[in-house]
Structures are given as structure tokens and as C-alpha cells.
Design a protein around this motif. Structure first.
Motif: not given
Ligand code: SF4
Ligand code: SF4
Ligand code: SF4
Ligand code: SF4
Lengths: 187, 725
Positions: A13-14, A16-17, A19, A37, A50, A132, A134, A136-137
């Protein structure tokens, strides 16, 4: 249609929100996001993670609901409260071990992640996992998740937050931070 | 086009009474694919749906992309031309009245003609940008030189990509931002990333970046801050802002000393090795550490990893480029690839993360003071002749080269320039040393601004022309890979707004230059003329027809004719673009930042982006989700530094430099050097960090040194705080 699941790889997860932004875009979401997040340790570093509904196999939220407003879809998705049934008691918000259900005081109505049922009922990935940046999801088959399991092992031999970490079995699979511990370097 | 392991066949959701229009994001150089959801009853854009079939980003978008569609039908859109009669109100939002296009055009034509009659052709200027299609960028260059006949045109790429361009031209003889397609990135063995906060500025690169580590490869990050990507890097080179060249020389020295130079490649395909080898000798790990503040072990480890990696990609961004030695930094890091021969093959190469949506294409086709379409030089008579043929003017009519973006403000200040046509840019927020720049704008005799929102710069204008958002026009842009892609129209222009190319055609007609412009009736007409004008230049787009772009998922330039599929990988034949076919390894003496910390200004100030905003924030600050996530700027301070100044988290403090000051909320984080503070640059008026930044320009690219200057912090007294609030 091969069954796919939402899979979370927290290490990626970076923050970035995207999601959160994407969750507002799913049909039937009334432009309100249903996920979270967190900044893990904001004064120290930029780690984020997240959190969304894990779609428990035996969901505490639904069990706690006196009005049977929380239905479980045939795909296993634990749906948002039915408008006509929800009595606004907020039992579910307390019962859920992760604090997932949100409450709209104006409408006196609980709303939560429905796994983008409009999309996932047809095998289309949820909005959050679609965007997403990165990975992450992700939206994966059980086979792909099994491969992940073999690829990434934490040094305690565990990787999924299934029992004993969670309250119970969940449809969403979670991979804890630390996935790279077991990766063999190329050179 | 090749599709990689991240690509999955996925159907899109289709709602009743809706159609999906395939396009790309309006913001950064990633140009993520997206579908705009258009209601077929109202014909309005109502949302976004991922574009899973776009090979570069496979449906992924950052929060700017997800919400980009909200720009089009936003309440802040300017729907009619605005005229301000009372010039004393310049610099404010006040005094504008709605007018007809006819009245606005007439006024502009009258004022421009009068000014040129009195002060000469070059009293007018055009300041442009590259967050728009190639067609618009191309026509803006022609508009300035043919319709206005002025030499003074330049663009916001001078604040963005010009150092990368300068460095690549010097090293390779050609400026294509990436020597390889993005679909190679996850397959390399080592990413060396300098001065790029990739996770926040180019987020949709991240699934590929992380995959390098998942495969057992390495990530090395050079950045004064522990950004999200630096947090997970194998080596984080936490250098002092403005010291990149020392680090690049230090690593190059180790690569050479430890036998990682590819002698055969160096001998056959490069010049300048021996001289460079001598120069970098001095940059031992200890000396490099002294200059950069990075521990010697980390420098040694980074060089070892990059040296050993079978394949590696060197990547960088504004962190190294926005310095008064930005061009040297680019060539310095590029040296690593040239000396080790890790270039000119798949999975290895050099790339810059292009900042603006069309930062690549927009710099190639004649908006820069010294360039003509196809990356031709205005100082080269042969090049001038070629373009004159397409434009239908004589070489004598072609203006001389002008000056760079920041230097135009200096000419405004001294009244050499008295009129300005501004489009696609917001220099009242994005230029450095803003107190000076805003004064220069205010002092203009006559200023026109074309924009779809009333930007901070539009507040200085006499006439504001309503242009369209990206979704109300079509054309091509060139993404950060050098891939030409197609932006499609999803909605008719809102209100009376018009695309910039149409505004320029109609204005040219009012200025008596219709015969050079009137044949351009659609965006496609402009595209066809533009392809022709680029033909034979080294940024040759002639073969990149809209059809081919659609069929091939984009076309990488150069693409010379119908049968040419384009060039995803550069230099596969090991031929570089200098006349002798060789690349240049550059011997680059180190120079410190223009302004080093001292007793009065002991801190290093650096600036950058947050994930929620784009450039000056004129667009993203109006989008509710993005505004809520980051409503105001902040100053990042290390806890030890904050303790020294007795400052608390979230306390408001004054940050100041020799040029200006501003008040910011403190954000305490260990993820920054103790000697450095960071402020994001997306905010206007008294919150602009560029009130403080320095206009020390790179000698080649004329890029200002946004990334390093000397600053000081101070607590704000309570009484004064009340006043501020
Ligand atoms: S889960 Fe993915 S989209 Fe959500 S904040 Fe983390 S990197 Fe961003
Ligand atoms: S995570 Fe909470 S809200 Fe989701 S199903 Fe389980 S108990 Fe219910
Ligand atoms: S699955 Fe859908 S509803 Fe659930 S958090 Fe993701 S986007 Fe929101
Ligand atoms: S801003 Fe850049 S990364 Fe974000 S969605 Fe748009 S093009 Fe993609």
C-alpha cells in the motif's frame, strides 16, 4: 466463471486512497465510500494500509442484526443493510471486530462494503481492486492465491490473517506486511 | 501490441442509458487508460469505469484519475468569455463581466494590433503548457509565430521536463523520455530511481515497480525524503537536496573502479569515457558522502547492485531535474547506463517520469522558444525552410528564437514584452520567485488567458476565454513512454467554451492571418497538418495516424510512414542520434546548489507533489474528494528539527527565504532529513511555496532550481496568528 476473491497484500500500500475514491464510483454506492485507509505510524513513516469488509463466512454483523437487514449474497458477499429492514440500532457497527459498517444518521441507516455486488456478481472486479495502483488490492482465483501463499512466507511460517488472527474464516484473504522476507534475491 | 502478465480480459460494467468512451486521464504523463461514462439521454459525462484493456495501466488509476471526470460539468467552469474593463482590479477575481466571443475577439485583435504597431511585433508573447494535445501544442507554436509574428513563445515545460530534454539530447542526441516501454519495467532486475516520488506522482507505475522486488530484484531510491517507495527500497540514498550530481559521479566512479564498465560497448558506441573516468576519480565514497550526506556503505552497496544486475533501468524525475544543474544531473545518471552498457536492449535503459500529460509530445512540436515541429531547431535554416513550406510563409517571416519561460517574466518587468496570451498554464502559482512574477503579470498592458476555470493567473488577465476540458475535444498526446495515444471526445463543449485550437484559428482570422489558419476546421485537420509538419524531423509522427494508434494501442515515435509500426525500444541497433552514431558519456564537474544554507537560513527547502493534486492545483483543488484529502499545504519537518524550534505537530509556523514567506501547518515526520523541510507546491495566493523558491536557472534548460534553496522557520506569535486567520 471461476470464483475470484478480494485479496489484500498490505505491504504494497502506498496510501494513495484511490480505493476510497473508487468506492464512491460503484453503482448503488451513492458516491459514499465504504472502506478505510490508515496511516500506520504517521509521525514516523509513510506506511499505510487499507481496510475494508473481509466478508466473514459467519459474519458477526449479520448475526447481531435483530432485523435481518444484513443479507449474505450467494457469492458470499455480506451486503449493505436493506433500507426497508434496517432499524438503525447500530448493533452491527459494534459487533464487527474491524469497525467496518458505517452509519448514516440522517437516513438512520447502516451502509457497508457490499463487495461491489453489482460488479462481482458477474465476475467483474470491485472498483477498489480495479484501480489500486500498487496491487495492494487484487481480485484473484483461489489458485492464484495459493501461488501467492507459496511465493511469500513470513518468517513465522504464516502469511494469511485467517485463524487465529481473525474472529473467524473470511472470504477476503489478507497478506500481512513482510511479504518480502522470504523472497530469494536474484543475485 | 504485446500484452503482459498483468493484462486480464475483463468485461466492463454497462449500465442502461449509458455509453463508455475510451480515453486517457487528463493529468500526469502516465496517461492511464479510462472509460468515461456518458449518459445517452443527457449526453453528459457522469462517471468513470476502469479501462482494463489499456496495456500500460490495465484499469488502474490514482485518485486524481478516478475523479478526473468531475472537471467537465463542474460549477466553476467558465461558460462565456469574460472581459474586465477596470485594469486596477488586476490580480483579483473582481471586475469581470460576461461578453460575446465577437466582442472578446475584437478587443483582443484591437489591443494586440495597437501594441505591435507601437512597440514592434515582439512586444507580444505566448505562454503555453503541455497538459493538452499535440495538435493544440503544435498550433500554439504556429499561432505565435505566424498569427502574432512574435519570437516570444515558451511554455511550462521549462518548469517540468526541459532538463530531461537537455540531458537526453546531450547524452543520446535525441530526447525520448523513455528508451523502453513501461511493460518492460517489472521485468528488469534493478530499478535505480532518483528524485522521483513515484508512489505519489506516478502511482500506476507502482504495481510494476513492486513486482521487481517480488521477483527478487532490487530497488534503489535516491531522495531526501523517505517516500513510500523509499520506505521499501533495498537501498535508500537519503541525499541532501541539490547534490545529485555528486552522487551520480560517486556511483559511476565505483562502477568503473570495480570493473562493471562494459568496455566493448563503451569503445564502440560512446565518446567521452576516459575524460569522465578521470573526472569521477575524485568522487570516492567518502568524498561523495561528504557532499551528499549519504553514508558511504549505502553508496557502495547501490553501485554494487546496479553493477551486478544483468538488466537495470535508471529512472529519474523532477527531483534531479528541477535544479540549476538539472541537465548535468540527467546526463550524470545516464552515464551509469552508458558506462555499463545497460541500454539499447529490452529490460534495460533510462527513463524520466514525465510530469505532465503531454510533457513529452508538447515539447517536441514548437512551443519552446527555439524549437519547431518535429523537434526541429529554429536556428537551423534547413529546418526553418521545411516548416515554412508546411506553414506557407517565407523563411524571412519566421521569427528569431525567443527566451525561456522565466526569462519572459523578466522581459515583462522591463517592458520589452507588454502583451501576453496565456493558455494551459498557471504561472502565478507554478513559476518560482512569485512575488516578482506576479508583479510582472500585473504590469502588463494587456493580457489574455484561455482556461476552463478562473485560475490564479487568470486573475491578472483583461480577457479570459473559456476553453474546454480534455474530455470535450479529441487529439493525441504522447505519454511518458514516448507512445502516441488518442484522447477521445465524450461530451460537447459546456456553455460557449471552445477548444484552444479553434480559438486560435478564429483569432488568427481576426488578425488578418486567416489564409494560414482557416482551413483548420476540426481537430483532425490540425492533426493532419501537424503530422506533415513533423515529417522528417527526428520526432517524426507522420506515420502515427489515428487509425494506427487505435489498432496498435498507441504508436511509439519515431514513426515515419504508413508501414512503420513505431519504435517501442530505442537504440536496439546501438545507434545513437549524434552524427557519428555514438552516445556521449559526459564528464561533469560538481557544483553545489545556487543557494547553500547559512547561519540566517540554515535549512534546505525542497518542494514537490502530493498524490491528490496536479501541478498548480487549478483543477484538482476544485474536486471535492481531492480537496478533502489535502485541503492545504504543510511543511514537513523532522521531529528533532521541530524540537529545536519548539514546534508542535500541526502548529502554524512561518517559513521564509530571501525571496518571500508563507505560513504553513507543521507536519512532523521522521521520513525526511533533519536539515531539510518539504512543502507541496499545488496551492495559490499566499499559500504558494513558490513565493519562497529561487529562480536560479540551469544554463542549458533554463529550469529553475525548485528543489533546493536556503530557508528558515519561525514560530508565529499568537496575536499575529489571529490576524492571519
Ligand atoms: S490499498 Fe491501493 S488504492 Fe488503497 S491506498 Fe493502498 S495503494 Fe492506494
Ligand atoms: S468484516 Fe465486519 S462488516 Fe464485514 S462481514 Fe465481517 S463482521 Fe460483517
Ligand atoms: S469492494 Fe466495493 S464496496 Fe467494498 S470497499 Fe471495495 S469498492 Fe467499496
Ligand atoms: S494522474 Fe497520472 S497516475 Fe493518476 S490516474 Fe491520471 S494519469 Fe494515472
Amino acid at each position: 466463471m471461476t470464483k475470484k476473491r478480494l485479496y489484500l497484500e498490505l505491504e504494497n500500500c502506498i496510501g494513495c486512497r484511490s480505493c476510497l475514491a473508487a468506492c464512491t464510483q460503484c453503482g448503488g454506492h451513492e458516491e459514499r465510500n465504504r472502506n478505510y485507509v490508515y496511516d500506520v505510524n504517521p509521525l514516523v513513516n509513510r506506511q499505510t494500509m487499507p481496510l475494508m469488509c473481509l466478508h466473514c463466512v459467519n459474519p458477526a454483523c449479520a448475526r447481531s442484526c435483530p432485523a435481518q437487514a444484513i443479507q449474505i449474497h450467494e457469492t458470499g458477499a455480506v451486503l449493505s443493510a436493506l433500507v426497508e429492514k434496517c432499524i438503525g440500532c447500530q448493533n452491527c457497527t459494534i459487533a464487527c471486530p474491524y469497525g467496518i459498517p458505517k452509519f448514516d444518521t440522517e437516513q438512520n441507516l447502516m451502509y457497508k462494503c457490499d463487495l461491489c455486488i453489482d460488479r462481482t456478481k458477474d465476475g467483474i472486479p470491485p472498483m477498489c481492486a480495479s484501480v489500486c495502483p500498487s496491487n495492494t488490492l487484487q481480485w484473484l482465483t483461489d489458485e492464484e492465491i495459493e501461488n501467492k501463499k507459496q511465493q511469500f512466507n513470513l518468517d513465522n511460517g504464516k502469511w494469511v490473517t485467517s485463524l487465529p488472527y481473525l474472529e473467524g474464516e473470511t472470504n477476503v484473504k489478507v497478506n500481512l506486511p513482510g511479504i518480502l522476507q522470504g523472497v530469494t534475491k536474484l543475485f | 501490441m504485446q500484452r503482459d502478465k498483468f493484462f486480464k480480459e475483463i468485461e466492463n460494467v454497462r449500465h442502461p442509458n449509458e455509453t463508455l468512451v475510451k480515453t486517457h486521464c487528463s493529468y500526469c504523463g502516465m496517461q492511464c487508460g479510462m472509460n468515461l461514462r456518458v449518459n445517452t439521454v443527457t449526453n453528459k459525462i457522469i462517471g468513470v469505469e476502469p479501462r482494463y484493456d489499456w496495456p500500460v495501466t490495465v484499469g488502474k488509476m490514482c485518485p486524481k484519475g478516478v475523479t478526473a471526470y468531475q472537471q467537465t460539468n463542474h460549477d466553476d467552469r467558465i461558460l462565456k468569455p469574460l472581459i474586465r474593463d477596470d485594469a486596477s482590479l488586476k490580480g483579483t477575481k473582481e471586475g469581470f463581466r460576461e461578453a460575446s466571443w465577437e466582442e472578446a475577439y475584437e478587443l483582443i485583435a484591437k489591443k494586440f494590433t495597437e501594441l505591435q504597431k507601437q512597440y514592434g511585433k515582439d512586444t507580444l508573447s505566448v505562454f503555453s503548457g503541455v497538459s493538452m494535445t499535440n495538435e493544440k501544442c503544435y498550433l500554439t507554436g504556429k499561432f505565435a509565430r505566424v498569427a502574432l509574428g512574435t519570437r516570444y513563445i515558451d511554455y511550462n515545460g521549462r518548469f517540468c521536463m526541459s532538463s530531461a530534454a537537455g540531458g537526453f539530447l546531450r547524452s543520446f542526441g535525441v530526447d525520448r523520455g523513455s528508451t523502453l516501454p513501461w511493460t518492460d519495467i517489472h521485468e528488469t532486475d534493478c530499478l535505480f530511481i532518483a528524485g522521483s516520488n513515484t508512489a505519489e506522482c506516478h502511482p500506476t507505475s507502482m504495481f510494476r515497480v513492486w513486482n521487481v522486488q517480488e521477483r527478487g530484484g532490487y530497488i534503489i531510491v535516491a531522495d531526501p525524503r523517505e517516500t513510500p517507495i523509499a520506505r521499501r527500497a533495498d537501498v535508500h540514498l537519503d541525499l541532501k537536496p541539490g547534490t545529485d550530481l555528486a552522487l551520480a559521479n560517486g556511483i559511476l566512479n565505483l562502477l568503473i573502479q570495480n570493473g562493471y564498465a562494459d568496455e566493448e560497448f563503451v569503445n564502440q558506441h560512446t565518446n567521452g569515457f576516459e575524460e569522465t573516468k578521470e573526472l569521477v576519480k575524485e568522487f570516492t565514497p567518502e568524498y561523495t558522502s561528504e557532499l551528499t550526506g549519504v553514508a558511504p556503505e549505502k553508496i557502495i552497496r547501490a553501485a554494487e547492485i546496479y553493477g551486478k544486475a544483468p538488466n537495470a533501468v535508471v529512472m529519474f524525475a523532477r527531483g534531479i531535474e528541477q535544479q540549476h544543474k538539472g541537465v548535468d544531473n540527467v546526463s550524470g545518471y545516464t552515464n551509469m547506463a552508458l558506462v555499463t552498457g545497460k541500454i539499447g536492449r529490452p529490460k534495460s535503459g533510462v527513463a524520466t517520469f514525465t510530469g505532465q500529460g503531454n510533457g513529452q509530445g508538447g515539447r517536441e512540436h514548437g512551443q519552446k522558444s527555439d524549437l519547431l515541429p518535429g523537434y526541429r531547431k529554429i536556428t537551423n535554416p534547413e529546418h526553418v525552410r521545411e516548416v515554412c513550406q508546411v506553414w506557407g510563409i517565407t523563411p524571412e517571416e519566421m521569427p528569431e528564437p525567443g527566451v525561456s519561460a522565466y526569462e519572459m517574466f523578466e522581459l515583462m518587468e522591463e517592458k520589452t514584452i507588454r502583451g501576453l496570451y496565456l493558455l494551459c498554464s498557471n504561472p502565478a502559482v507554478s513559476a518560482p520567485n512569485l512575488n516578482f512574477v506576479r508583479k510582472a503579470l500585473k504590469g502588463l498592458d494587456f493580457m489574455v488567458c484561455a482556461d476552463f476555470y478562473l485560475s490564479e493567473s487568470a486573475e491578472f488577465a483583461d480577457v479570459v476565454l473559456p476553453s474546454v476540458t480534455w474530455s470535450e475535444d479529441e487529439g493525441t498526446v504522447t505519454n511518458l513512454e514516448g507512445r502516441i495515444i488518442k484522447i477521445n471526445k465524450a461530451q460537447e463543449p459546456l456553455g460557449e467554451s471552445k477548444p484552444d485550437w479553434q480559438i486560435q484559428v478564429e483569432l488568427a482570422e481576426r488578425l488578418g492571418k486567416g489564409k494560414y489558419f482557416s482551413h483548420l476546421k476540426t481537430a483532425k485537420d490540425v492533426a493532419d497538418e501537424f503530422r506533415l509538419a513533423s515529417k522528417g524531423g527526428y520526432a517524426d509522427y507522420y506515420g502515427a495516424t489515428w487509425d494506427k494508434i487505435d489498432k496498435q494501442d498507441g504508436v511509439f515515435w519515431p514513426c515515419k510512414d504508413e508501414n512503420d509500426q513505431g519504435t517501442p525500444h530505442m537504440f536496439l541497433d546501438k545507434k545513437f542520434y549524434h552524427p557519428d552514431g555514438k552516445a556521449k558519456i559526459c564528464a561533469l564537474p560538481y557544483r553545489p546548489p545556487a543557494e547553500e544554507p547559512d547561519e540566517k537560513y540554515p535549512l534546505r527547502l525542497t518542494t514537490g507533489r502530493v498524490v491528490y493534486h496536479y501541478l498548480s492545483g487549478n483543477q484538482t483543488r476544485r474536486i471535492p474528494f481531492l480537496r478533502d484529502m489535502c485541503p492545504e499545504p504543510f511543511v514537513e519537518v523532522h521531529p528533532e528539527t521541530a524540537a529545536k524550534y519548539k514546534m508542535d505537530h500541526e502548529e502554524r509556523v512561518r517559513l521564509f527565504t530571501r525571496r518571500g514567506e508563507a505560513i504553513y501547518k507543521v507536519k512532523i515526520t521522521e521520513a525526511i532529513r533533519k536539515d531539510t523541510v518539504f512543502v507541496p507546491y499545488h496551492f495559490g495566493h499566499e499559500q504558494s511555496i513558490n513565493l519562497l523558491t529561487i529562480a536560479a536557472l540551469d544554463p542549458i534548460s533554463r529550469m529553475p532550481e525548485y528543489k533546493a534553496c536556503a530557508a528558515q522557520l519561525e514560530k508565529v506569535e499568537k496575536a499575529e496568528m489571529k490576524k492571519v486567520q
